[in-house]
Design a protein around this motif. Structure first.
Motif, mmCIF file in Angstrom:
data_model
loop_
_atom_site.group_PDB
_atom_site.id
_atom_site.type_symbol
_atom_site.label_atom_id
_atom_site.label_comp_id
_atom_site.label_asym_id
_atom_site.label_seq_id
_atom_site.Cartn_x
_atom_site.Cartn_y
_atom_site.Cartn_z
ATOM 1 N N VAL A 593 -38.138 -21.030 -43.708
ATOM 2 C CA VAL A 593 -38.018 -19.839 -42.862
ATOM 3 C C VAL A 593 -38.989 -20.006 -41.705
ATOM 4 O O VAL A 593 -39.952 -20.797 -41.757
ATOM 5 N N PRO A 594 -38.855 -19.298 -40.600
ATOM 6 C CA PRO A 594 -39.755 -19.430 -39.463
ATOM 7 C C PRO A 594 -41.230 -19.185 -39.808
ATOM 8 O O PRO A 594 -42.118 -19.783 -39.192
ATOM 9 N N ASP A 595 -41.498 -18.350 -40.769
ATOM 10 C CA ASP A 595 -42.900 -18.064 -41.093
ATOM 11 C C ASP A 595 -43.615 -19.290 -41.644
ATOM 12 O O ASP A 595 -44.859 -19.383 -41.589
ATOM 13 N N ASP A 596 -42.803 -20.269 -42.186
ATOM 14 C CA ASP A 596 -43.441 -21.481 -42.722
ATOM 15 C C ASP A 596 -44.040 -22.341 -41.623
ATOM 16 O O ASP A 596 -44.850 -23.233 -41.890
ATOM 17 N N ALA A 598 -46.106 -21.314 -39.347
ATOM 18 C CA ALA A 598 -47.404 -20.762 -38.921
ATOM 19 C C ALA A 598 -48.531 -21.739 -39.199
ATOM 20 O O ALA A 598 -49.527 -21.817 -38.451
ATOM 21 N N SER A 599 -48.391 -22.530 -40.263
ATOM 22 C CA SER A 599 -49.446 -23.482 -40.597
ATOM 23 C C SER A 599 -49.554 -24.602 -39.579
ATOM 24 O O SER A 599 -50.566 -25.276 -39.486
ATOM 25 N N TRP A 659 -36.136 -21.821 -35.168
ATOM 26 C CA TRP A 659 -37.328 -21.462 -35.945
ATOM 27 C C TRP A 659 -38.611 -21.597 -35.095
ATOM 28 O O TRP A 659 -39.509 -20.751 -35.140
ATOM 29 N N ALA A 663 -41.158 -18.661 -34.159
ATOM 30 C CA ALA A 663 -42.583 -18.709 -34.536
ATOM 31 C C ALA A 663 -43.474 -18.454 -33.325
ATOM 32 O O ALA A 663 -44.497 -17.747 -33.406
ATOM 33 N N ALA A 666 -43.374 -14.776 -32.467
ATOM 34 C CA ALA A 666 -44.187 -14.002 -33.417
ATOM 35 C C ALA A 666 -45.683 -14.181 -33.109
ATOM 36 O O ALA A 666 -46.473 -13.232 -33.167
ATOM 37 N N ARG A 667 -46.059 -15.427 -32.776
ATOM 38 C CA ARG A 667 -47.477 -15.649 -32.451
ATOM 39 C C ARG A 667 -47.854 -14.941 -31.156
ATOM 40 O O ARG A 667 -48.968 -14.390 -31.027
#
Length: 703
Positions: A593-596, A598-599, A659, A663, A666-667
């Protein structure tokens, strides 16, 4: 005459003794003068009232006119006297004439009296003569009646002899073996058959002895004649040359006559069939070996055994000779036995009616209708029975001595082809077909046995595929064999129904193709993807292309699901290769998912590595993909697989790209909420900068 009358009456009226007053004055009866005047007046009135149209007056006036009289007083006074004198003269002449007639009558009366006396004398003489000749006349009448009766009997006897009695000369022509069978023989035979038929009429008379004697005698003569005809036909059959188109008309006529004796006719046919069977068998052997039967029948062309080195050609030449012999035999026998009006059939029917003991058990009282064509076909079958037995033996030897599946199948089709020809020629129930059809079964059994041996050896060969993933040799050999079989089947089967042709060839496909495809399937299971799919597609596609050459063998509908399945699997394998080689798979394995993502803002090594690997992969991606599928022999399919896999890869990239963009958005929102605070480490990191490729660029590079 009118003039005479006009001149006569005025003069009379103008006479000096009379005047108009005297004539028309009233009559007074008291004095004599008036009386006389009245008589004259009456006379005048009578004369004046006379009609000139009266024939008597006209005739009288005409007579007066011819006499040339003048109307004078003298003439008028003498007129009566002259008329009376003429009358007297006429009467005198008549009297004289009648006197002469009376004299003649007297003489005639005397002559008649003389004749009467003479006739009386004659009557007396005739009476005396009649009394003396009456017995002789009666005897003469009796003799004449007896003569008439004798003449009538003589005429009947002559007619009887002429109709019912055969002369010794005709009898010798009919029954003597020294006399030839010619037109005189058939003429006498027809007469004796008519005598035999008419003798039944005599049986209806009161005295049946004569009818029975003639019937018995004519039956003996007919039997002797048919025996002579039977032996003569057998002698003729010994030297009969059916190849000669000018077959004797006497033989044809003799056969039609002999058919009236069914038992003799069938005996002649049996003798003829045996003779023709020997002749045709000898000719067939001569055609095979080249040794002539006799000097009159030399072998035309080279011997079959010497010219036909190929086994199939050898069998084909034998079948062709048998077919040619059958056609020739049938045409010759048709000219010999078949005629317009089915004369043999009528003769056979009448013969069966006269010989009821010749009927087989169970037949009806009414004799069956003779089928000339069916009997002709049966006779041809008997003539060629030995030829077909030899042909069967030699063909079986060829099949058994050659363990070749293609040869066996060609022979089977060749035999079936000629079976159809003979069926049209002689009928589907021909006995020759019962001899010929088993040859096809024998050849097919040999074909299936040879194919089973090849399949047994296939288990040793069908182990591993070659490095180029090409169809194995055993499949290519099987397809080559199948091409030969399909060509043989296409040229031998006469049916035009596509469904029937396809159904007839299915057993061949099951025996000559399916086991080899099964062997290829087993080899496919030992390979890894994508080699298993490439190998399977190579085998299936070459099989499909081979079968499409003949509509009756086309299995495109049956092979399509398997081809499509392997094609879909190959597309998935190529798509996986695109993901693996581009590095996109290492990214999608850790990102769901796109939240993955963030790392990656803190540790972007993986994303940078994937971007670099992708840039290195894209310039030669299409060529590398084709090299990946280089062993796929169908280049059109290869191009389609690469295009579909590339399209799926582009869709995967666009999903990863989405994605990354999600991301970064979102950031960005998060930074706005923090008031735009800078990163502690200094420069701000964006994933889009680390992964700059776009989906459009990928499509352009992979197009």
């Amino acid at each position: 005459m009118p003039h005479t009358m006009a001149s006569y009456f005025p003069e009379t009226l103008a006479s000096p003794t009379l005047d108009n007053e005297d004539v028309f004055s009233p009559i007074t009866p008291s004095t004599p003068g008036p009386v006389k005047s009245s008589a004259l007046q009456t006379r005048i009135t009578t004369v004046l009232s006379a009609s000139y149209a009266d024939l008597e007056i006209r005739d009288a006036l005409a007579i007066l006119d011819t006499r040339g009289l003048q109307n004078t007083a003298e003439t008028r006074r003498k007129l009566r006297l002259d008329a009376q004198q003429d009358l007297v003269q006429c009467n005198a002449e008549i009297v004289r004439d009648f006197g002469q007639v009376a004299q003649q009558l007297n003489r005639i009366g005397a002559a008649i009296a003389n004749l009467n006396r003479t006739c009386a004398d004659l009557r007396k003489c005739v009476g005396v003569a009649q009394r003396h000749t009456a017995p002789m006349l009666q005897e003469g009448a009796s003799i004449l009646a007896d003569k008439q009766q004798v003449e009538t009997k003589q005429q009947l006897l002559d007619a009887f002899h002429a109709h019912f009695v055969v002369s010794d000369t005709d009898l010798a022509v009919l029954t003597s073996t020294a006399e030839p069978v010619n037109d005189d023989f058939f003429r006498v035979l027809d007469r004796v058959k008519k005598i035999h038929q008419d003798s039944h009429v005599l049986l209806g008379a009161e005295n049946q002895r004569l009818g029975l004697e003639i019937l018995e005698q004519s039956s003996k003569q007919l039997n002797a004649a048919f025996q002579k005809l039977y032996r003569w036909i057998q002698r003729e059959f010994k030297s009969l040359d059916l190849e000669n188109p000018q077959i004797s008309a006497r033989i044809r006529r003799a056969l039609r006559v002999l058919a009236e004796r069914p038992s003799m006719f069938e005996g002649c046919l049996d003798y003829f069939a045996e003779a023709r069977e020997r002749v045709l068998s000898n000719h067939f052997y001569a055609a095979l070996t080249g040794a002539p039967v006799d000097q009159h029948h030399p072998v035309m062309g080279q011997a079959i055994e010497l010219s036909a080195h190929d086994p199939l050609r050898y069998v084909s030449d034998m079948l062709a000779w048998a077919h040619s012999a059958t056609v020739s035999e049938r045409e010759a026998l048709e000219a010999l036995f078949i005629s317009e009006g089915n004369e043999i059939g009528r003769s056979m029917r009448s013969g069966m009616e006269s010989e009821p003991w010749t009927r087989r058990d169970g037949e009806e009282d009414t004799p069956p209708i003779f089928d000339g064509r069916k009997s002709l076909n049966h006779l041809v079958e008997r003539d060629l029975a030995d030829v077909f037995r030899q042909l069967k033996q030699r063909t079986e030897q060829v099949i058994q001595s050659h363990e070749d599946a293609t040869l066996s199948y060609k022979i089977a089709n060749l035999v079936l082809f000629y079976c159809n020809i003979f069926s049209n020629l002689l009928g589907s129930d021909s006995e020759l077909l019962a001899t010929l059809r088993p040859l096809s079964d024998t050849a097919m059994r040999s074909f299936r046995a040879t194919m089973r041996d090849q399949i047994a050896s296939l288990q040793v060969e069908a182990t591993l595929a070659t490095a180029d993933l090409a169809p194995p040799d055993f499949l290519l050999e099987a397809l080559e064999t199948l091409q030969v079989l399909m060509k043989s089947y296409d040229t031998s089967v006469v049916s035009s129904d596509r469904a029937a042709r396809s159904e007839g060839f299915q057993p061949i496909l099951e025996a000559a193709l399916d086991p080899f495809l099964a062997g290829c399937e087993n080899m496919t299971q030992r390979l890894r993807a994508p080699n298993d799919h490439i190998f399977a597609l190579n085998c299936l596609l070459v099989t499909r292309d081979t079968l499409q050459q003949y509509p009756f063998a086309d299995r495109s509908e049956d092979l399509r699901p398997r081809i499509e399945q392997h094609e879909a699997d190959l597309m998935r394998a190529t798509h996986a290769w695109f993901s693996e080689q581009s590095g996109l798979k290492s990214l999608t394995d850790v990102v769901a998912v796109p939240d993955d993502l963030a790392s990656f803002y803190t540790d972007s090594k993986l994303l940078v590595s994937v971007a670099q690997r992708l840039d290195a992969f894209l310039p030669t991606a299409t060529e590398d993909a084709r090299a990946f599928l280089a062993q796929l022999e169908e280049k059109g399919l290869m191009r389609r697989v690469v295009e579909v896999a590339a399209e799926r890869f582009c869709e995967d990239f666009e999903e990863v790209e989405g994605w990354v963009l999600a991301a970064d958005r979102a950031r960005g929102k998060l930074r706005e909420e923090d008031g735009g605070r800078e990163e502690e480490d200094g420069e701000e990191v964006w994933l889009r900068d680390l992964f700059p490729r776009t989906g459009d660029e990928i499509r352009v590079l992979l197009s």
